[in-house]
Motif scaffolding. Structure first.
Motif, PDB file in Angstrom:
ATOM      1  N   GLN A 143      -5.487   5.179   5.236  1.00  0.00           N
ATOM      2  CA  GLN A 143      -5.893   4.129   4.292  1.00  0.00           C
ATOM      3  C   GLN A 143      -5.279   2.791   4.668  1.00  0.00           C
ATOM      4  OE1 GLN A 143      -4.461   6.302   0.850  1.00  0.00           O
ATOM      5  NE2 GLN A 143      -6.560   6.621   0.089  1.00  0.00           N
ATOM      6  N   LEU A 185       0.823  -1.210   0.000  1.00  0.00           N
ATOM      7  CA  LEU A 185       0.000   0.000   0.000  1.00  0.00           C
ATOM      8  C   LEU A 185       0.859   1.265   0.000  1.00  0.00           C
ATOM      9  CD1 LEU A 185      -3.148  -0.548   2.251  1.00  0.00           C
ATOM     10  CD2 LEU A 185      -2.938  -0.594  -0.212  1.00  0.00           C
ATOM     11  N   ALA A 212      -0.411   5.058  -0.528  1.00  0.00           N
ATOM     12  CA  ALA A 212      -1.504   5.100   0.451  1.00  0.00           C
ATOM     13  C   ALA A 212      -1.034   5.816   1.716  1.00  0.00           C
ATOM     14  CB  ALA A 212      -1.947   3.681   0.795  1.00  0.00           C
ATOM     15  N   LYS A 272      -7.619  -0.331   5.427  1.00  0.00           N
ATOM     16  CA  LYS A 272      -7.571  -1.307   4.333  1.00  0.00           C
ATOM     17  C   LYS A 272      -6.773  -2.561   4.695  1.00  0.00           C
ATOM     18  CE  LYS A 272      -9.796   1.137   1.175  1.00  0.00           C
ATOM     19  NZ  LYS A 272     -11.072   0.688   0.588  1.00  0.00           N
TER      20      LYS A 272
END
Length: 208
Positions: free
Chosen positions: A179, A170, A175, A183
């Motif tokens: 997030q 990520l 990200a 996530k």
């Protein structure tokens, strides 16, 4: 007409047999414990004032049913348990997430969490009564003391043990931390959070 194969039928039969054996064994263990407990009390091998007996417990339960106070006691205990359980779980999630979010704060706080978790909370009972008062609040406070620190530690450790490759992936996709948390961290710790909830409910009952 059954669509199961012979092997599958045998497997289901075996599973059913195992389930019956497990349940029967569990019931037998409970019954054996109660019988041994009653016999130990009957032959005065223990102090009956401290240990009571199954027959006395049953007699008291029947008495509570007759004077219509049993369900009131059950409700109060359930209420106290749920309040401490919900507060400990919520605080555990918030503090655990905050510590994961800020590593410097985590390094500062972590030793104190370990020390507070190792304190003999039950021994603090008399002090809690003085601080909070001999009421429902002192009971909930005791349950929180027993539950809250282990909840924070378990959740925080679970967040820290999240598969690093997921986080790296990520990060490579630009990200942000928000997030990454929603996530990867939270979804990866679903089982850990469920296990923490199981621990919390049992610890809350101990606190009661």
């Amino acid at each position: 007409m059954s669509t199961y194969s012979k092997e599958h039928k045998e497997y289901l039969k075996k599973q059913k047999k195992e389930k019956i054996i497990v349940i029967a064994s569990q019931i037998l263990i409970v019954l054996s414990f109660l019988i041994i407990w009653e016999l130990i009390v009957k032959f005065k091998l223990v102090n009956t004032f401290l240990s009571s007996s199954p027959s006395k417990v049953l007699e008291t339960t029947i008495g509570l049913i007759k004077d219509h106070t049993l369900f009131n006691h059950i409700w109060i205990t359930t209420y106290e348990t749920m309040i401490s359980f919900l507060i400990a779980t919520l605080v555990g999630l918030i503090v655990g997430a905050s510590l994961w979010w800020n590593k410097i704060v985590a390094k500062i706080i972590e030793p104190y969490l370990t020390i507070l978790n190792s304190l003999p909370k039950v021994a603090l009972g008399p002090l809690i009564i003085i601080w909070v008062g001999a009421s429902i609040h002192s009971i909930i406070f005791m349950a929180l003391l027993i539950t809250i620190f282990i909840s924070i530690i378990n959740i925080y450790n679970g967040f820290n043990l999240t598969e690093e490759s997921y986080i790296t992936l990520l990060k490579s996709l630009k990200a942000n931390k928000f997030q990454i948390f929603f996530k990867v961290i939270l979804p990866s710790n679903y089982q850990n959070i469920m296990n923490t909830l199981k621990v919390n409910i049992s610890m809350s009952l101990i606190g009661m």
